[in-house]
Design a protein around this motif. Structure first.
Motif, PDB file in Angstrom:
ATOM      1  N   ALA A 382      -1.156  98.825  79.590  1.00 25.40           N
ATOM      2  CA  ALA A 382       0.117  98.207  79.864  1.00 25.40           C
ATOM      3  C   ALA A 382      -0.019  97.612  81.349  1.00 25.40           C
ATOM      4  CB  ALA A 382       1.302  99.261  79.939  1.00 25.40           C
ATOM      5  N   SER A 383      -0.700  98.072  82.240  1.00 24.32           N
ATOM      6  CA  SER A 383      -0.663  97.189  83.772  1.00 24.32           C
ATOM      7  C   SER A 383      -1.207  95.936  83.487  1.00 24.32           C
ATOM      8  CB  SER A 383      -1.540  98.351  84.523  1.00 24.32           C
ATOM      9  OG  SER A 383      -1.549  97.557  85.844  1.00 24.32           O
ATOM     10  N   GLN A 384      -2.547  95.838  82.648  1.00 26.98           N
ATOM     11  CA  GLN A 384      -3.128  94.737  82.558  1.00 26.98           C
ATOM     12  C   GLN A 384      -2.441  93.663  81.861  1.00 26.98           C
ATOM     13  OE1 GLN A 384      -6.887  95.035  80.619  1.00 26.98           O
ATOM     14  NE2 GLN A 384      -7.400  92.836  80.798  1.00 26.98           N
ATOM     15  N   ILE A 385      -1.484  94.178  80.721  1.00 27.61           N
ATOM     16  CA  ILE A 385      -0.590  93.239  80.117  1.00 27.61           C
ATOM     17  C   ILE A 385       0.477  92.530  80.873  1.00 27.61           C
ATOM     18  CG2 ILE A 385       0.917  93.104  78.143  1.00 27.61           C
ATOM     19  CD1 ILE A 385      -0.830  94.890  76.643  1.00 27.61           C
ATOM     20  N   SER A 386       0.914  93.580  81.727  1.00 28.08           N
ATOM     21  CA  SER A 386       2.440  93.189  82.351  1.00 28.08           C
ATOM     22  C   SER A 386       2.162  92.511  83.656  1.00 28.08           C
ATOM     23  CB  SER A 386       2.988  94.494  82.824  1.00 28.08           C
ATOM     24  OG  SER A 386       4.058  94.312  83.499  1.00 28.08           O
ATOM     25  N   GLY A 387       0.848  92.884  84.294  1.00 29.22           N
ATOM     26  CA  GLY A 387       0.273  92.304  85.841  1.00 29.22           C
ATOM     27  C   GLY A 387       1.093  93.161  86.746  1.00 29.22           C
ATOM     28  N   LEU A 388       1.717  94.152  86.413  1.00 25.55           N
ATOM     29  CA  LEU A 388       2.354  95.032  87.357  1.00 25.55           C
ATOM     30  C   LEU A 388       1.240  95.958  87.896  1.00 25.55           C
ATOM     31  CD1 LEU A 388       5.171  96.426  88.320  1.00 25.55           C
ATOM     32  CD2 LEU A 388       4.577  98.284  86.663  1.00 25.55           C
ATOM     33  N   LYS A 389       1.341  96.099  89.414  1.00 24.92           N
ATOM     34  CA  LYS A 389       0.197  96.877  90.165  1.00 24.92           C
ATOM     35  C   LYS A 389       0.376  98.341  89.374  1.00 24.92           C
ATOM     36  CE  LYS A 389       0.301  94.390  94.507  1.00 24.92           C
ATOM     37  NZ  LYS A 389       0.452  94.380  95.945  1.00 24.92           N
ATOM     38  N   PHE A 390      -0.655  98.843  89.368  1.00 22.26           N
ATOM     39  CA  PHE A 390      -1.067 100.168  88.885  1.00 22.26           C
ATOM     40  C   PHE A 390      -0.194 101.378  89.593  1.00 22.26           C
ATOM     41  CE2 PHE A 390      -3.400 104.251  87.923  1.00 22.26           C
ATOM     42  CZ  PHE A 390      -3.341 104.248  86.477  1.00 22.26           C
TER      43      PHE A 390
END
Length: 429
Positions: A382-390
């Motif tokens: 999900a982090s990779q898809i969203s671009g949100l920092k882990f």
């Protein structure tokens, strides 16, 4: 001495970041070399024989079916239909995402595939409608876990084979917990959206648009009906159902929606092999590992030790849940099932707990590991898809972990959640 060397070797190799299958094999070989609890030939035979299993053929087939449907346009049509039905509710896009994950879970068989297929569309859509990115991303990461809860699921097959219970009964027993997760998540999403002003999607559909979306959703929605209905009616076995699902996926993706070219099928199959090969390797080697455990009477010793502490079913189940939550945080789910089932199953059987019910308990616990750092695979996806920092996603996932713990408690202490459907279907378990 045998168990000390066996588990010590396993821990040593895991700390060196050796893959789990190789860690199990090396620890087993090292133990056999030093103490000779069994011959190397017997270990090799046990490893190969474990993979000579008809039910296990369903693992690569369901993986292939989920992979091709994820790229073949199925998820897009499920999302359109979910938005048509649920989009106007408060928090509509969030609830649509949960519903879409629920539908797609009955196809994909894995959590990461569900996160990828739904997240790539719904996270940007929610953010565009002013949902906070951490909330949108954490919702998809948590809901993706239903891919392993709603049958047909790879980890349900692995548990059934390891525990020696009916795959069909395990599929039926997982439906109740899976639906419970979806309901709990939807209620939380509605309350959170009400508080933060996330309104429904204000879009008017013409009768023609609504009819078109509904007609396009018929074939994807019919997949679980065909697959699970065929299994429960005895028309075909779970393995044969996996082959049917794979063929259905090819027909939809290549010939109906035309979003996958025939020339791409070998690449889709190769990706499916890459996903399921480590699972099958772990299953094979862990069987030999388990034979050594049996020779050393490790399951019996652990069972006796726990029962010496307390004979309270409530307390023992609480301790097992804590153990499973901790293990799920650090270990791959299939490996955890294969390693822990032979150890824990004798304990719960001694307490009079149905093995199928325990399978539901075990799976819900370990699925929670999909969203718990540091190894939560759905979090990374999900982090990779969203671009949100882990690190921001880790903070946002906390409420969803709490909700999963609530579900764990309910599934553990209310057996009817998992056993009612198998009983109604008169399944042997």
């Amino acid at each position: 001495m045998i168990s000390a060397i066996l588990f010590g070797g396993l821990l040593f190799f895991l700390l060196l970041s050796v893959p789990i299958a190789f860690s199990l094999g090396l620890a087993s070989v090292f133990t056999i070399w030093i103490l000779k609890p069994m011959s190397m030939e017997a270990f090799g035979q046990a490893t190969i024989q474990a993979l000579n299993s008809f039910p296990l053929m369903a693992v690569p087939l369901f993986t292939f079916a989920g992979t091709i449907m994820a790229v073949g346009g199925v998820s897009k049509r499920l999302l359109n239909f979910s938005e048509l039905v649920l989009g106007k509710l408060t928090g509509g896009l969030g609830i649509v995402s949960i519903a879409a994950c629920l539908f797609f879970s009955s196809i994909s068989g894995t959590g990461s595939a569900t996160v990828a297929a739904i997240g790539v569309i719904m996270i940007p859509a929610m953010v565009a409608h002013r949902y906070s990115r951490p909330f949108a991303t954490s919702l998809i990461a948590a809901s993706g876990g239903m891919g392993a809860l709603i049958p047909p699921s790879v980890i349900q097959i692995v548990y059934a084979v390891t525990a020696g219970v009916s795959v069909i009964a395990m599929f039926a027993a997982a439906i109740g917990p899976g639906l419970l997760v979806a309901i709990v998540f939807a209620i939380y999403t509605f309350i959170y959206s009400k508080k933060h002003g996330y309104t429904g999607v204000v879009r008017k559909y013409s009768a023609r648009e609504a009819l078109k979306i509904s007609l396009e959703a018929i074939l994807p929605l019919s997949i679980p009906v065909v697959v699970l209905g065929g299994i429960y009616k005895g028309i075909f076995t779970p393995t044969e159902a996996a082959a049917v699902a794979s063929l259905y996926g090819i027909i939809l993706s290549v010939f109906v929606y035309k979003e996958v070219k025939v020339s791409k099928l070998p690449f889709v199959a190769f990706n499916a092999v890459l996903i399921c090969a480590p699972v099958l390797a772990i299953i094979g080697v862990s069987t030999g590992f388990g034979h050594i455990l049996t020779i050393a009477q490790v399951p019996q010793k652990i069972s006796a030790a726990i029962l010496d502490i307390t004979t309270s079913k409530i307390l023992i189940l609480l301790m097992i849940n804590v153990l499973l939550l901790i293990v799920g945080t650090f270990m791959e789910t299939n490996a955890a099932i294969i390693l822990l089932t032979p150890i824990l199953l004798p304990i719960v059987i001694e307490l009079g707990i149905n093995p199928v019910h325990f399978g539901a308990i075990m799976i819900v616990n370990l699925v929670t590991g999909f969203i718990t750092p540091p190894v939560g695979c759905d979090l990374f996806m999900a982090s990779q898809i969203s671009g949100l920092k882990f690190d921001l996603l880790v903070k946002a996932i906390v409420p969803w972990i709490i909700l999963m713990i609530v579900v764990i408690v309910l599934v553990t202490y209310i057996p009817a959640i998992s056993l009612t459907l198998p009983k109604l279907m008169n399944l042997r378990f």
